[in-house]
Design a protein around this motif. Structure first.
Motif, PDB file in Angstrom:
ATOM      1  N   UNK A 199      -9.611  -5.698   4.933  1.00  0.00           N
ATOM      2  CA  UNK A 199      -8.914  -6.039   6.152  1.00  0.00           C
ATOM      3  C   UNK A 199      -7.523  -5.419   6.146  1.00  0.00           C
ATOM      4  N   UNK A 200      -6.936  -5.494   5.007  1.00  0.00           N
ATOM      5  CA  UNK A 200      -5.611  -4.906   4.920  1.00  0.00           C
ATOM      6  C   UNK A 200      -5.655  -3.408   5.120  1.00  0.00           C
ATOM      7  N   UNK A 201      -6.717  -2.838   4.639  1.00  0.00           N
ATOM      8  CA  UNK A 201      -6.848  -1.398   4.852  1.00  0.00           C
ATOM      9  C   UNK A 201      -6.775  -1.061   6.329  1.00  0.00           C
ATOM     10  N   UNK A 202      -7.520  -1.801   7.099  1.00  0.00           N
ATOM     11  CA  UNK A 202      -7.550  -1.470   8.519  1.00  0.00           C
ATOM     12  C   UNK A 202      -6.205  -1.741   9.157  1.00  0.00           C
ATOM     13  N   UNK A 203      -5.602  -2.810   8.756  1.00  0.00           N
ATOM     14  CA  UNK A 203      -4.303  -3.123   9.349  1.00  0.00           C
ATOM     15  C   UNK A 203      -3.300  -2.047   9.016  1.00  0.00           C
TER      16      UNK A 203
ATOM     17  N   UNK B 147      -2.633  -2.612  -3.331  1.00  0.00           N
ATOM     18  CA  UNK B 147      -2.541  -3.840  -4.106  1.00  0.00           C
ATOM     19  C   UNK B 147      -2.396  -4.991  -3.138  1.00  0.00           C
ATOM     20  N   UNK B 148      -3.280  -5.847  -3.326  1.00  0.00           N
ATOM     21  CA  UNK B 148      -3.160  -6.984  -2.431  1.00  0.00           C
ATOM     22  C   UNK B 148      -3.446  -8.257  -3.199  1.00  0.00           C
ATOM     23  N   UNK B 149      -2.868  -9.260  -2.782  1.00  0.00           N
ATOM     24  CA  UNK B 149      -2.991 -10.524  -3.530  1.00  0.00           C
ATOM     25  C   UNK B 149      -4.062 -11.358  -3.010  1.00  0.00           C
ATOM     26  N   UNK B 150      -4.571 -11.733  -2.161  1.00  0.00           N
ATOM     27  CA  UNK B 150      -5.931 -12.154  -2.397  1.00  0.00           C
ATOM     28  C   UNK B 150      -6.814 -10.915  -2.270  1.00  0.00           C
ATOM     29  N   UNK B 151      -7.467 -10.571  -3.299  1.00  0.00           N
ATOM     30  CA  UNK B 151      -8.032  -9.232  -3.357  1.00  0.00           C
ATOM     31  C   UNK B 151      -9.183  -9.064  -2.375  1.00  0.00           C
ATOM     32  N   UNK B 152      -9.726 -10.159  -2.027  1.00  0.00           N
ATOM     33  CA  UNK B 152     -10.931  -9.976  -1.214  1.00  0.00           C
ATOM     34  C   UNK B 152     -10.600  -9.504   0.188  1.00  0.00           C
ATOM     35  N   UNK B 153      -9.372  -9.678   0.578  1.00  0.00           N
ATOM     36  CA  UNK B 153      -9.032  -9.238   1.928  1.00  0.00           C
ATOM     37  C   UNK B 153      -8.624  -7.799   1.984  1.00  0.00           C
ATOM     38  N   UNK B 154      -8.919  -7.136   0.966  1.00  0.00           N
ATOM     39  CA  UNK B 154      -8.356  -5.784   0.885  1.00  0.00           C
ATOM     40  C   UNK B 154      -8.825  -4.906   2.021  1.00  0.00           C
TER      41      UNK B 154
ATOM     42  N   UNK C 235       0.835  -1.180   0.000  1.00  0.00           N
ATOM     43  CA  UNK C 235       0.000   0.000   0.000  1.00  0.00           C
ATOM     44  C   UNK C 235       0.875   1.236   0.000  1.00  0.00           C
ATOM     45  N   UNK C 236       0.457   2.182  -0.746  1.00  0.00           N
ATOM     46  CA  UNK C 236       1.185   3.442  -0.782  1.00  0.00           C
ATOM     47  C   UNK C 236       0.282   4.500  -0.187  1.00  0.00           C
ATOM     48  N   UNK C 237       0.757   5.095   0.819  1.00  0.00           N
ATOM     49  CA  UNK C 237      -0.051   6.093   1.507  1.00  0.00           C
ATOM     50  C   UNK C 237       0.611   7.444   1.364  1.00  0.00           C
TER      51      UNK C 237
END
Lengths: 139, 646
Positions: free
Chosen positions: A27-31, A18-25, A6-8
């Motif tokens: 979740x990744x956002x919050x992390x 960009x995340x590789x299993x896309x559906x977890x995106x 992620x570029x912030x």
């Protein structure tokens, strides 16, 4: 391998995700969002000593149960955060930092493009390709 | 040599059937006639003479061969077999043998001398679309349409013409060898087989070396860059064939065959790009910064993602600035995109900066460049030139407009044909307003030239390149534009809308939001009928009356007084009312025609009045501002003075 990159930008919203299993995106956002504080904290802890030309690489920010979060800050306060699968513990900070440097280089190439207004969330293809290569390579 | 060639070929003429004879001689005439610069059906004798003595230029021959849709190797074999390679040119014998071999191959026979000894059907030549495309420029000029069908029809026309020619040629023995013509150099011919495999690059080259059809000489000089030649007639189908073909050959020498012809920047295009670059950045060796380029390319009305993608592709060194080759590449991509080409995944090799830098000669940095590409404007683009020259607010909407007009232009054909043909005044006219537009419009919007780019992008497809983007003038809402102030002609046209028909209430016009003018106009309106009898003096009177009247709101009175004072001077005595009364009955008594004439005169006067009134008001505003500034400065001076005294 890197699960998410992620570029912030300076204003603390994600410019590129960009995340590789896309559906977890999400979740990744919050992390990643929560890890931003850690980035700032580490940067302030590191002080001005380590400002080299390639940007600050605090390295491992936080290990969660599934992922490890690595961070990187550029001179212009653009943060790169990446989540790496915890199963791959063979990563060392240097590898991560080199990955970040590559990311940084291609990011600067992207920003040279005058067309998208800053804040437009476009996905430059070269950047994409490079990110993909990084993500698959960092296994 | 002839006998040897004939012998070597084996079959040759004796085996040609009647239909074959006819067909072959026609084809030969086409190829040779083009080579000798056959000026069209009007000069069969010259062409006959020429083609009789000439050889078929390798250009059209190769095209023809390719049109037979045989594989390149086969064509090579054929050309070798027919002896053209040996002798270095396509004489009639060689040509006929080659044609027979083509027929043989098309019938499925192997490429051998023996094949042509038997009875064969005529060789089939598919006039591919490429051939049609190449000729498109010519019919486009003539018909001004964008349809591709004209190409085919013109091809048929050319065939018909060659029919005329070949009838004359049938009298000649096909075995007659062009002894008079020195063989074209073998290296020239060598390129022919190369170009066989060089399918689509025909119309896209970098250097125009038009063609051998120069002159009625028996010599075939494909190498001679006869740029003067092409200027003769637009309808040079064969010529265009040869031309483009020889151009290809030239190019082939320069580079390997690139399949991506739409990405090849032609000479014309490049000059255009270079000029645009110059308009943005005078120094050709430095960069255009990102923001400047952004403004420029944004005018192309492509979407931002596309533009950013194009930038990605073209800015090879990712430095945020465009050098000249980068700029050309970007421009070319934009043009391609506007014409409907999908953007490539990667920068095509022809657009790479190194390639562009290496391939292009040193540009001539003068307005001659304008001439060169603007000369190539076909006549049907004159209208667009006018558009370009206008300074009306037309922007990139112009992009699609010319695209509709001309498609499939072969830029090569156009350029070479029109290089000399088009009168110079046309280029100069667009050149200068373009320059001025560019210079003036630099902060506003840019004018893209429509012409060469349009042709340039044609491959028989769609829309041409961006038209010139005429200068976008300031809208009226913007602040006082001094240019406008001092161009009363412009507001004249605009205020032409204003003046209402004669008898109008004192709140007439949707003018430039000048209450002043509104106040003035009614007074003028009132004045106008009274002065209708003397239109010209009236016109002078009113303008004169305005400047002296200072306060705008009090114009009525001074104008009343001045008009009244001037009326006696114009030998119309009596008060204004009296004067107005008198002319009116007289006018009514006269025919209505005079009345109308007077009314038109009135209208014109009113327009002029409005213009001048507006001008006056603007000037007065400026005067006020200047006064205020002066007052402020005087105050400052006063404040400062006692200090300095101390």
């Amino acid at each position: 391998m890197a699960v998410c990159i992620m570029v912030i930008v300076k204003e603390n919203y994600p410019f590129y995700v960009r995340s590789i299993p896309v559906e977890n995106e999400l979740k990744f956002h919050s992390v990643v969002h929560t890890s931003l504080d850690l980035v700032d904290e580490k940067i302030s802890a590191m002080g001005k000593a380590l400002v080299d030309q390639r940007g600050l690489c605090p390295g491992l920010l936080y290990p969660t149960e599934d992922y490890k979060v690595y961070g990187y800050v550029t001179n212009s306060k653009v943060k790169f955060v990446t989540l790496v699968d915890s199963s791959n513990t063979a990563h060392r900070d240097n590898e991560i930092c080199s990955m970040f440097w590559k990311l940084h280089n291609s990011y600067t190439d992207v920003t040279c493009n005058p067309f998208p207004n800053p804040g437009d969330r476009i996905r430059p293809r070269v950047f994409d390709n490079m990110v993909t290569s990084l993500m698959t390579q960092v296994c | 040599m002839e006998a040897a060639a004939g012998g070597g070929c084996g079959s040759g003429p004796p085996l040609l059937s009647e239909s074959e004879q006819q067909c072959y001689s026609e084809l030969f005439a086409r190829c040779a006639g083009a080579a000798s610069g056959g000026p069209g059906p009007g000069h069969p004798e010259t062409s006959r003479v020429a083609s009789g003595a000439a050889t078929a230029a390798a250009g059209p021959v190769a095209d023809l061969f390719r049109a037979s849709q045989l594989p390149a190797e086969t064509l090579h074999q054929i050309t070798e077999l027919c002896g053209a390679k040996r002798v270095g040119y396509f004489g009639p014998t060689q040509f006929y043998v080659a044609l027979k071999l083509i027929a043989a191959v098309q019938s499925g026979l192997p490429v051998r001398i023996e094949s042509i000894k038997c009875e064969l059907p005529l060789p089939r030549f598919m006039m591919s679309k490429n051939d049609g495309e190449m000729r498109f420029g010519n019919p486009a000029e003539l018909h001004g349409s964008k349809v591709q069908i004209p190409y085919l029809t013109t091809e048929k026309n050319s065939f018909k013409r060659t029919d005329d020619e070949e009838k004359q040629q049938e009298t000649q023995s096909p075995t007659m060898s062009p002894f008079a013509s020195p063989p074209s150099s073998p290296p020239h011919y060598q390129r022919v087989p190369l170009s066989h495999g060089y399918s689509k690059l025909r119309s896209s080259t970098e250097q125009m070396h038009p063609v051998p059809y120069e002159g009625r000489q028996p010599l075939v000089q494909p190498e001679g860059p006869s740029s003067g030649g092409p200027g003769t007639k637009p309808l040079r189908h064969q010529a265009s064939l040869i031309r483009s073909f020889s151009v290809e050959r030239e190019l082939q020498d320069n580079s390997s065959s690139y399949p991506d012809e739409p990405w090849r920047i032609t000479e014309e295009q490049r000059e255009y790009y270079v000029n645009q670059f110059r308009s943005l950045q005078p120094d050709p060796s430095s960069f255009i910064s990102g923001s400047v380029a952004k403004n420029f390319f944004t005018k192309s009305k492509l979407s931002i993602p596309e533009l950013s993608y194009i930038w990605e592709l073209s800015d090879a060194d990712c430095d945020g600035a465009l050098t000249l080759p980068e700029f050309c590449a970007a421009f070319h991509l934009i043009v391609a995109r506007k014409n409907g080409y999908p953007l490539p995944e990667g920068l095509p090799p022809t657009l790479q900066p190194e390639y562009l830098q290496a391939a292009f000669p040193k540009p001539k940095w003068d307005c001659a460049l304008f001439d060169s590409y603007s000369e190539s404007m076909p006549t049907n683009q004159q209208a667009r030139d006018l558009n370009r020259m206008e300074t009306s607010v037309k922007d990139m909407a112009d992009f699609p407009v010319p695209t509709q007009d001309v498609t499939g232009d072969d830029k090569q054909a156009l350029k070479s044909t029109l290089n000399e043909a088009v009168p110079k005044d046309v280029p100069e006219d667009p050149a200068t307003p373009k320059d001025s537009n560019n210079l003036k419009a630099r902060p506003r919007s840019r004018s893209y030239s429509s012409t060469s780019i349009e042709e340039a992008m044609k491959r028989g497809e769609d829309p041409p390149t961006p038209p010139p983007r005429p200068q976008k003038s300031h809208s009226r809402a913007s602040s006082l534009d001094l240019n406008k102030v001092f161009q009363p002609s412009v507001p004249a046209t605009k205020s032409g809308l204003l003046p209402p028909p004669p008898a109008l209430p004192p709140r007439p016009c949707p003018s430039q939001s000048e209450q002043v003018s509104e106040a003035e106009l009614p007074s003028q309106l009132n004045r106008a009928p009274s002065q209708a009898a003397e239109s010209s003096p009236a016109k002078k009177d009113v303008p004169h009356s305005q400047p002296p009247s200072k306060p705008i709101r009090r114009k009525f009175r001074p104008e009343n007084q001045s008009a009244e004072s001037q009326e006696p001077s114009t030998t119309i005595s009596g008060p204004a009312s009296g004067a107005s009364v008198k002319p009116h009955p007289t006018v009514q008594k006269q025919s209505s025609k005079q009345k109308k004439a007077i009314q038109t005169a009135i209208r014109k006067n009113k327009e002029a009045n409005a213009v001048l009134a507006r001008l006056n008001s603007e000037l007065q505003q400026q005067l006020k501002e200047v006064h205020q500034e002066r007052i402020a400065l005087e105050n400052q001076l006063e404040q400062l003075r006692p200090v300095t005294v101390l």
